[in-house]
Design an enzyme around this catalytic site. Structure first.
Site, PDB file in Angstrom:
ATOM      1  N   LEU A   1     -24.514  22.669  -1.884  1.00  0.00           N
ATOM      2  CA  LEU A   1     -23.082  22.676  -1.634  1.00  0.00           C
ATOM      3  C   LEU A   1     -22.421  23.849  -2.335  1.00  0.00           C
ATOM      4  O   LEU A   1     -22.719  24.135  -3.506  1.00  0.00           O
ATOM      5  CB  LEU A   1     -22.420  21.381  -2.111  1.00  0.00           C
ATOM      6  CG  LEU A   1     -22.873  20.070  -1.469  1.00  0.00           C
ATOM      7  CD1 LEU A   1     -23.832  19.341  -2.410  1.00  0.00           C
ATOM      8  CD2 LEU A   1     -21.680  19.181  -1.157  1.00  0.00           C
ATOM      9  N   ASP A   2     -21.521  24.518  -1.630  1.00  0.00           N
ATOM     10  CA  ASP A   2     -20.653  25.505  -2.257  1.00  0.00           C
ATOM     11  C   ASP A   2     -19.639  24.751  -3.129  1.00  0.00           C
ATOM     12  O   ASP A   2     -19.404  23.554  -2.929  1.00  0.00           O
ATOM     13  CB  ASP A   2     -19.943  26.318  -1.170  1.00  0.00           C
ATOM     14  CG  ASP A   2     -18.904  27.256  -1.743  1.00  0.00           C
ATOM     15  OD1 ASP A   2     -19.235  27.996  -2.680  1.00  0.00           O
ATOM     16  OD2 ASP A   2     -17.756  27.223  -1.262  1.00  0.00           O
ATOM     17  N   LYS A   3     -19.039  25.447  -4.079  1.00  0.00           N
ATOM     18  CA  LYS A   3     -18.041  24.802  -4.942  1.00  0.00           C
ATOM     19  C   LYS A   3     -16.628  24.965  -4.392  1.00  0.00           C
ATOM     20  O   LYS A   3     -15.982  24.010  -3.981  1.00  0.00           O
ATOM     21  CB  LYS A   3     -18.101  25.376  -6.365  1.00  0.00           C
ATOM     22  CG  LYS A   3     -17.049  24.758  -7.299  1.00  0.00           C
ATOM     23  CD  LYS A   3     -17.043  25.433  -8.646  1.00  0.00           C
ATOM     24  CE  LYS A   3     -16.411  26.811  -8.573  1.00  0.00           C
ATOM     25  NZ  LYS A   3     -14.951  26.760  -8.267  1.00  0.00           N
ATOM     26  N   THR A   4     -16.162  26.211  -4.361  1.00  0.00           N
ATOM     27  CA  THR A   4     -14.765  26.473  -4.027  1.00  0.00           C
ATOM     28  C   THR A   4     -14.477  26.156  -2.566  1.00  0.00           C
ATOM     29  O   THR A   4     -15.090  26.721  -1.666  1.00  0.00           O
ATOM     30  CB  THR A   4     -14.411  27.943  -4.314  1.00  0.00           C
ATOM     31  OG1 THR A   4     -14.759  28.247  -5.661  1.00  0.00           O
ATOM     32  CG2 THR A   4     -12.930  28.192  -4.085  1.00  0.00           C
TER      33      THR A   4
ATOM     34  N   ILE B   1     -23.786  23.388   2.742  1.00  0.00           N
ATOM     35  CA  ILE B   1     -22.404  23.071   3.072  1.00  0.00           C
ATOM     36  C   ILE B   1     -21.508  24.080   2.379  1.00  0.00           C
ATOM     37  O   ILE B   1     -21.598  24.281   1.165  1.00  0.00           O
ATOM     38  CB  ILE B   1     -22.021  21.638   2.641  1.00  0.00           C
ATOM     39  CG1 ILE B   1     -22.881  20.601   3.380  1.00  0.00           C
ATOM     40  CG2 ILE B   1     -20.568  21.362   2.925  1.00  0.00           C
ATOM     41  CD1 ILE B   1     -24.087  20.153   2.642  1.00  0.00           C
TER      42      ILE B   1
END
Length: 714
Positions: free
Chosen positions: A405-408, A604
């Site tokens: 998963l990406d963070k921002t 994601i």
């Protein structure tokens, strides 16, 4: 070149010409095939002739660069038009047919007697549906015959012609339409991805301001600027090329490339990326990469390469057809000719039995079962706010073992919010915030907007500020009630010389926790500071827990943000495996490592910087509402409501879909096997064969439609 099937055909037919598949490379997104130099030496005419023999057409890439020619309407919309004509004609033909012989008669007319045959008008519409649906299929099927390599196109053609040959007009028309629709959907998806890549190219400006040695500036095409040239980048400009800051200070929004949630301060020696956005300062930069070699250009290239490496697995029906189709044809031929020749059987009787066997072999129910299951699954997903881009990506989530998963913008909202308010030197919270907003009211900076929004929500009175001035790369100064105020970063506080050891330690602790600090003061003292951080989505912790409960073995966070912020976010949402400060290429490497270890991996994300990693993963999932156009188009699945809670639902829904598809396939093949036994025994008739096929078709359709009941749970 619009699909993996065409790539497979090109590889198979051009391999003998080029000598090795290693010399061939394909970029489906741009419809490009490249032939590497080597032996035997080839010219363009030889390659074009070889491609023409496959039924496709090739042109030299240099002759078809964007803008050199516009595609005609038929080239752009022909497949869509024919597919629509096929579906509408089949539906209209069935309505006329049913009006003449009744609904039961129209559905069961195949082999049921002359009284159930469709009237001429319905027959004409059925024929139109078959011809328009098979327009792009028949040619490929014929070439498969010439190459003696049966494929899905040949299988479908035999199924349609076999159905029409015995009067199963409605069934033949429906099969023709369904196959045409699946091909149109695949072509449409590739076209959308191509347009997304074109949009990605537009992030970096075409021109740049070149600084000459005499100090004058001239605007030039970015493609004409060489390494070492000096560029002038004004406030608000998009940076045209990668480079290094030589002079000036500013804050740069790097989210399009690195995914960082906050603008990054840039000074002499700092690296700049093409496509990022300059803040309020003026920068002079030295070019370090040509336009075709920038980090942004690398992202575009990686998207294409990742899509090529991740070409969809060939459909199981296509593989099965390589054995099934010639086996059925050969068996029907043997049944027709062997008994009369060897045991003196009646030619008419055994011709009839061979025809029955051929009809039994017509895989209508088998072919219909999977598309109907997929369509029902797609519809159920859409009701749940999950956009799945075609049947190829419906089954993939069922096999996921790891998720990145990406963070921002994915785990977080992607915008800063005020967290701490620390007044000092006798000031109150209201005074501190009111003065800050007075200075930031006209700013478009993300931090300024966050502070203004927070104060607006609190309803604090704001005093007017005079003589507001931006200090390049540092902050703002203004006059409020006749007194001089300044506002800026921790670095600006240090430059002012007003920082005490206690304040320094306090700010450093907050910064190390992943928060951004904005300080305000006067010429006499520090008034206080506020901290801001990217807010976590409310659904993120529960979504991570649900994914683990659904059986996902590994969950990893990948981000371009700093390590302190990443670790804080990971801890709050329940992810222990965190990789921070990653460029797009680093994210691709991380995903490749997960793929090598776990096999089936989802990525994601929501930004341009996530697109290459999403393309490299088994499936890419985009945040639909907040995500960039490029991320959404490159992704295979989009969460249209930005609800991470749908990830676990998607995994379970995919598993249910896969189970129903397997049930349908087993049912279809089981009835086929029983029918073959009855045909050899001389019990099965044409009517029985078609009735069994239609009955199974209805059963598998009904079974598939059960997926529509899983709108809220899978």
């Amino acid at each position: 070149m619009d699909c993996a099937d065409e790539v497979a055909i090109l590889k198979r037919d051009l391999a003998p010409l080029v000598g090795s598949l290693d010399r061939l490379s394909f970029d489906i997104l741009r419809g490009k095939m490249a032939v590497a130099a080597g032996e035997p030496a080839l010219d363009a005419a030889q390659v074009q002739a070889a491609v023409a023999r496959t039924g496709m057409r090739a042109e030299r890439w240099m002759d078809v660069q964007p803008g050199t020619a516009e595609l005609g309407f038929w080239q752009r919309r022909g497949r869509t038009v024919l597919t629509a004509v096929s579906g509408l004609s089949a539906a209209a033909g069935f309505l006329i047919h049913a009006a003449d012989v009744g609904w039961t008669g129209a559905l069961g007319s195949e082999g049921g007697g002359p009284n159930l045959m469709p009237p001429p008008t319905a027959t004409g519409l059925y024929v139109l549906a078959i011809v328009s649906g098979g327009w792009f299929v028949v040619g490929r099927a014929w070439r498969a015959v010439l190459r003696l390599r049966p494929d899905m196109n040949l299988l479908m053609t035999i199924a349609v012609l076999g159905g029409a040959g015995i009067g199963a007009w409605f069934e033949a028309a429906v099969v023709s339409f369904l196959f045409a629709f699946s091909l149109a959907l695949e072509s449409w998806s590739v076209g959308r991805a191509r347009r997304a890549v074109d949009a990605l190219l537009a992030i970096a400006p075409d021109t740049a301001r070149l600084l000459r040695e005499d100090g004058t500036e001239v605007e030039m095409l970015a493609t004409e600027i060489h390494v070492g040239a000096r560029l002038l980048i004004k406030p608000g400009d998009r940076i045209p090329l990668d480079g290094t800051v030589v002079r000036g200070d500013s804050e740069v929004n790097q989210a399009p490339i690195t995914g960082e949630s906050m603008p990054v301060t840039k000074g002499p020696g700092s690296e700049l990326f093409a496509g990022t956005i300059n803040g309020s300062g003026v920068l002079e930069a030295e070019v370090t990469r040509l336009s075709g070699e920038t980090t942004l250009a690398g992202i575009i290239r990686m998207v294409g390469e990742a899509q090529t490496r991740r070409a969809p697995t060939e459909q199981w029906v296509d593989r099965f057809a390589q054995i099934y189709t010639p086996a059925v044809l050969g068996l029907a031929l043997l049944v027709t000719v062997v008994p009369p020749l060897l045991i003196g059987g009646d030619w008419g009787e055994w011709f009839y039995r061979g025809l029955v066997l051929l009809v039994i072999g017509c895989p209508c129910a088998l072919v219909i079962s999977t598309p109907v299951s997929i369509v029902a699954s797609l519809a159920a997903a859409a009701h749940n706010g999950v956009l799945i881009k075609g049947g190829a990506f419906v089954e993939a989530p069922a096999r996921l073992r790891a998720i990145a998963l990406d963070k921002t913008g994915t785990l977080t909202e992607g915008r800063p919010r005020v967290v701490d308010i620390v007044p000092m030197s006798g000031h109150t919270r209201e005074e501190l915030l009111g003065a800050m907003v007075a200075m930031e009211a006209r700013s478009d900076h993300p931090l300024a907007r966050a502070i203004v929004q927070h104060v607006t929500e609190l309803g604090i009175a704001i005093k007017p500020a005079d003589d507001v001035r931006a200090v390049d790369g540092r902050g703002v100064t203004a006059r409020i009630d006749g007194k001089e105020y300044w506002l800026g970063s921790h670095r600006y506080l240090e430059e002012k010389g007003q920082e005490t050891p206690e304040v320094h330690e306090q700010i450093e602790q907050l910064s190390s926790a992943g928060r951004t600090v904005v300080v305000m003061g006067t010429t006499e003292h520090v008034c206080g500071f506020v901290t801001l951080a990217d807010a976590i989505r409310a659904a993120s912790p529960r979504a991570v827990a649900d994914l683990r409960a659904a059986g996902v073995e590994e969950i990893v966070m990948l981000t371009g943000d700093n390590a302190a912020t990443a670790q804080r976010i990971g801890q709050e949402v329940g992810i222990s495996s965190v990789r921070a400060e990653l460029l797009p290429a680093d994210k691709v490497t991380a995903v490749e490592e997960l793929v090598a270890r776990y096999g089936a991996v989802a990525m994601i994300g929501d930004g341009v910087n996530d697109a290459p990693a999403m393309g490299r993963a088994t499936i890419g999932i985009a945040m639909g509402a907040a995500g960039s156009d490029t991320a959404i188009e490159v992704a295979d699945i989009a969460l249209m409501a930005d609800d991470l809670g749908k990830l676990a639902w998607l995994v379970r829904h995919s598993r249910r879909t896969l189970a129903i598809i397997r049930q349908n396939v087993a049912l279809s093949l089981g009835v086929k096997a029983l029918s073959v036994v009855l045909a050899f025994a001389g019990i099965a008739t044409l009517w029985m064969a078609i009735a069994a096929d239609m009955g199974v078709s209805l059963l598998v359709i009904a079974n598939a439609l059960r997926l529509l009941g899983g709108r809220n749970a899978a």
